[in-house]
Scaffold this motif. Structure first.
Motif, PDB file in Angstrom:
ATOM      1  N   ILE A 174      41.356   6.855  11.226  1.00 48.08           N
ATOM      2  CA  ILE A 174      41.598   6.525   9.828  1.00 48.08           C
ATOM      3  C   ILE A 174      42.968   7.045   9.399  1.00 48.08           C
ATOM      4  O   ILE A 174      43.571   6.548   8.448  1.00 48.08           O
ATOM      5  N   GLY A 175      43.467   7.999  10.140  1.00 45.76           N
ATOM      6  CA  GLY A 175      44.800   8.520   9.860  1.00 45.76           C
ATOM      7  C   GLY A 175      45.900   7.517  10.116  1.00 45.76           C
ATOM      8  O   GLY A 175      47.048   7.718   9.704  1.00 45.76           O
ATOM      9  N   CYS A 176      45.571   6.420  10.785  1.00 46.42           N
ATOM     10  CA  CYS A 176      46.559   5.359  11.034  1.00 46.42           C
ATOM     11  C   CYS A 176      46.811   4.513   9.786  1.00 46.42           C
ATOM     12  O   CYS A 176      47.770   3.739   9.748  1.00 46.42           O
ATOM     13  N   LEU A 177      45.944   4.645   8.787  1.00 47.45           N
ATOM     14  CA  LEU A 177      46.054   3.798   7.592  1.00 47.45           C
ATOM     15  C   LEU A 177      47.074   4.386   6.628  1.00 47.45           C
ATOM     16  O   LEU A 177      46.745   4.912   5.565  1.00 47.45           O
ATOM     17  N   SER A 178      48.319   4.274   6.993  1.00 41.32           N
ATOM     18  CA  SER A 178      49.395   4.905   6.220  1.00 41.32           C
ATOM     19  C   SER A 178      49.638   4.239   4.872  1.00 41.32           C
ATOM     20  O   SER A 178      50.290   4.813   4.002  1.00 41.32           O
ATOM     21  N   LYS A 179      49.113   3.005   4.675  1.00 46.89           N
ATOM     22  CA  LYS A 179      49.299   2.300   3.412  1.00 46.89           C
ATOM     23  C   LYS A 179      48.046   2.322   2.533  1.00 46.89           C
ATOM     24  O   LYS A 179      48.041   1.749   1.446  1.00 46.89           O
ATOM     25  N   LEU A 180      47.014   2.996   2.995  1.00 47.35           N
ATOM     26  CA  LEU A 180      45.739   3.022   2.270  1.00 47.35           C
ATOM     27  C   LEU A 180      45.893   3.722   0.920  1.00 47.35           C
ATOM     28  O   LEU A 180      46.381   4.849   0.845  1.00 47.35           O
ATOM     29  N   GLN A 181      45.460   3.044  -0.136  1.00 40.89           N
ATOM     30  CA  GLN A 181      45.555   3.587  -1.487  1.00 40.89           C
ATOM     31  C   GLN A 181      44.192   3.962  -2.066  1.00 40.89           C
ATOM     32  O   GLN A 181      44.090   4.902  -2.854  1.00 40.89           O
ATOM     33  N   VAL A 182      43.150   3.210  -1.695  1.00 40.33           N
ATOM     34  CA  VAL A 182      41.811   3.458  -2.221  1.00 40.33           C
ATOM     35  C   VAL A 182      40.830   3.532  -1.060  1.00 40.33           C
ATOM     36  O   VAL A 182      40.762   2.622  -0.237  1.00 40.33           O
ATOM     37  N   LEU A 183      40.064   4.628  -1.014  1.00 42.62           N
ATOM     38  CA  LEU A 183      39.042   4.802   0.011  1.00 42.62           C
ATOM     39  C   LEU A 183      37.732   5.182  -0.653  1.00 42.62           C
ATOM     40  O   LEU A 183      37.639   6.213  -1.331  1.00 42.62           O
ATOM     41  N   ASN A 184      36.722   4.346  -0.470  1.00 40.83           N
ATOM     42  CA  ASN A 184      35.403   4.587  -1.044  1.00 40.83           C
ATOM     43  C   ASN A 184      34.383   4.697   0.092  1.00 40.83           C
ATOM     44  O   ASN A 184      34.064   3.709   0.742  1.00 40.83           O
ATOM     45  N   VAL A 185      33.899   5.910   0.311  1.00 42.90           N
ATOM     46  CA  VAL A 185      32.886   6.136   1.352  1.00 42.90           C
ATOM     47  C   VAL A 185      31.631   6.747   0.737  1.00 42.90           C
ATOM     48  O   VAL A 185      30.854   7.423   1.412  1.00 42.90           O
ATOM     49  N   SER A 186      31.411   6.516  -0.542  1.00 42.05           N
ATOM     50  CA  SER A 186      30.272   7.114  -1.244  1.00 42.05           C
ATOM     51  C   SER A 186      28.948   6.576  -0.734  1.00 42.05           C
ATOM     52  O   SER A 186      28.883   5.514  -0.116  1.00 42.05           O
ATOM     53  N   ALA A 187      27.884   7.349  -1.017  1.00 46.57           N
ATOM     54  CA  ALA A 187      26.515   6.953  -0.675  1.00 46.57           C
ATOM     55  C   ALA A 187      26.340   6.708   0.821  1.00 46.57           C
ATOM     56  O   ALA A 187      25.874   5.661   1.258  1.00 46.57           O
ATOM     57  N   ASN A 188      26.758   7.685   1.612  1.00 45.08           N
ATOM     58  CA  ASN A 188      26.517   7.681   3.047  1.00 45.08           C
ATOM     59  C   ASN A 188      25.922   9.033   3.437  1.00 45.08           C
ATOM     60  O   ASN A 188      25.338   9.718   2.588  1.00 45.08           O
ATOM     61  N   PHE A 189      26.073   9.432   4.684  1.00 43.42           N
ATOM     62  CA  PHE A 189      25.536  10.709   5.157  1.00 43.42           C
ATOM     63  C   PHE A 189      26.629  11.530   5.830  1.00 43.42           C
ATOM     64  O   PHE A 189      26.379  12.272   6.771  1.00 43.42           O
ATOM     65  N   ILE A 190      27.838  11.408   5.324  1.00 47.00           N
ATOM     66  CA  ILE A 190      29.011  12.041   5.935  1.00 47.00           C
ATOM     67  C   ILE A 190      28.978  13.553   5.712  1.00 47.00           C
ATOM     68  O   ILE A 190      28.845  14.020   4.581  1.00 47.00           O
ATOM     69  N   GLU A 191      29.102  14.308   6.786  1.00 44.55           N
ATOM     70  CA  GLU A 191      29.035  15.763   6.724  1.00 44.55           C
ATOM     71  C   GLU A 191      30.409  16.417   6.651  1.00 44.55           C
ATOM     72  O   GLU A 191      30.531  17.548   6.183  1.00 44.55           O
ATOM     73  N   SER A 192      31.418  15.722   7.115  1.00 43.24           N
ATOM     74  CA  SER A 192      32.782  16.261   7.050  1.00 43.24           C
ATOM     75  C   SER A 192      33.782  15.124   7.155  1.00 43.24           C
ATOM     76  O   SER A 192      33.486  14.074   7.722  1.00 43.24           O
ATOM     77  N   LEU A 193      34.949  15.344   6.594  1.00 41.74           N
ATOM     78  CA  LEU A 193      36.035  14.365   6.679  1.00 41.74           C
ATOM     79  C   LEU A 193      36.950  14.746   7.833  1.00 41.74           C
ATOM     80  O   LEU A 193      37.240  15.934   8.034  1.00 41.74           O
TER      81      LEU A 193
END
Length: 350
Positions: free
Chosen positions: A102-121
């Motif tokens: 995901i670090g390759c997304l150098s132009k990313l402005q909006v990231l929505n990962v809500s409502a999942n089971f993510i324990e760490s970024l």
């Protein structure tokens, strides 16, 4: 002018039709360039367990919506190819992690990962330096990357509510572009000490950390752009005197706290009186600690005297004017201490 074209994505058992928005060049252009054909890929709400193979040129996609599916992972190879992606929405899936790529997304402005089971970024998220909005609400986060604030210098909105965060990394205070910080419904024990660097922060919500959050840092009084502060339903007994410095503050929510300073009878009179009370408390007393005096100077609320005894003002900071509160011991004022008023549910005011 926009027109729609259809592209076929072939899955294991079914065929998916994805609508794409296409930008069309002016009529004098005989053939539009390839990079202007594909902008949006919408695969939301399709009950996908995995992503279908695609012959599409993913480097042309600027917006990818994978929300409301059953995805358990995002392939490293997928994000590595989305070189021009500006918006990624994967909310309401079953993700437990995000790919390092995901670090390759150098132009990313909006990231929505809500409502999942993510324990760490992943630490690589710090490479998304164009990121302006990060939504990680309703996950299982127990911490954020330590240096996240040093790299995401364009971040304007950080939403991490409804997680298991015990603290926010000290680097959070370096998010100088941040306007909204929503960290409610966590297990926060404290906030970073050096909040004064958040010069553009307008909304701070750290409500509903319940028994965990017992105090606020004194530096909260230097959030000079702050308009709304919600600290409701915590275990805070005393507000920092520096609250009196928040001249732009329009809404303060403190209900659900065992506050003793300011006392309930002051809180009931509204925000203006609360700020007057805190400012008066800051300036009162013959002995002022060196640290407190420094804060008062930075806030512009300290009126000092030079060695000659002449009054001096500290330039560069707006002086917060206040009037002394009279009649604190009058029968009319003491009448406000009745149980009906003290335990009134209203503790939020404008």
């Amino acid at each position: 002018m926009f027109e729609q074209q259809h592209f076929q994505l072939h899955g294991h058992h079914n065929q998916l039709t994805v609508k794409m928005n296409n930008t069309v060049k002016r009529r004098e252009m005989k053939k539009p360039k390839e990079e202007e054909k594909l902008q949006v890929m919408d695969l939301s709400g399709m009950s996908l367990d995995s992503l279908p193979k695609s012959s599409l040129h993913l480097a042309l996609v600027s917006k990818l919506d994978l929300s409301n599916n059953n995805l358990k992972n995002i392939p490293e190879s997928l994000t590595a190819r989305l070189l021009n992606l500006e918006m990624l929405d994967v909310h309401s899936n079953q993700l437990k992690s995000l790919p390092n790529s995901i670090g390759c997304l150098s132009k990313l402005q909006v990231l929505n990962v809500s409502a999942n089971f993510i324990e760490s970024l992943p630490a690589t998220i710090e490479n998304c330096r164009a990121l302006e909005e990060l939504n990680v609400n309703f996950n299982e986060l127990s911490m954020l990357p330590d240096t996240i604030g040093f790299e995401l210098i364009k971040l304007k909105k950080l939403s991490v509510n409804s997680n298991k965060l015990v603290f926010l990394p000290s680097s959070t205070s370096h998010l100088t572009a941040l306007k909204v910080l929503d960290a409610r419904l966590n297990c926060l024990r404290s906030l970073p000490d050096n909040l004064e660097n958040l010069i553009n922060l307008e909304t701070l919500n750290v409500s509903q950390n319940f028994q965990y959050l017992e105090s606020l840092p004194y530096s909260i009084g230097l959030l000079l752009s702050l308009v709304e502060l919600d600290i409701s339903y915590n275990s805070i007994k005393t507000l920092p005197d520096s609250i009196g410095c928040l001249q732009k503050l329009q809404k303060l929510s403190v209900e659900g706290n065992p506050l003793s300073s300011p006392p309930p009878e002051v809180v009931e009179q509204g925000l203006h009186v609360v700020k007057e009370y805190m400012c008066h408390k800051m300036n009162s007393g013959n002995k002022v600690s060196t640290k407190k005096r420094w804060w008062m100077v930075k806030c512009g609320t300290f009126n000092g005297h030079n060695r000659s005894g002449k009054h001096t003002e500290h330039r560069g900071f707006g002086m917060l004017q206040y009037q002394p509160m009279n009649g604190l011991a009058t029968p009319g004022f003491m009448g406000k201490l009745s149980p009906l008023r003290l335990f009134s549910p209203r503790r939020s005011f404008n």
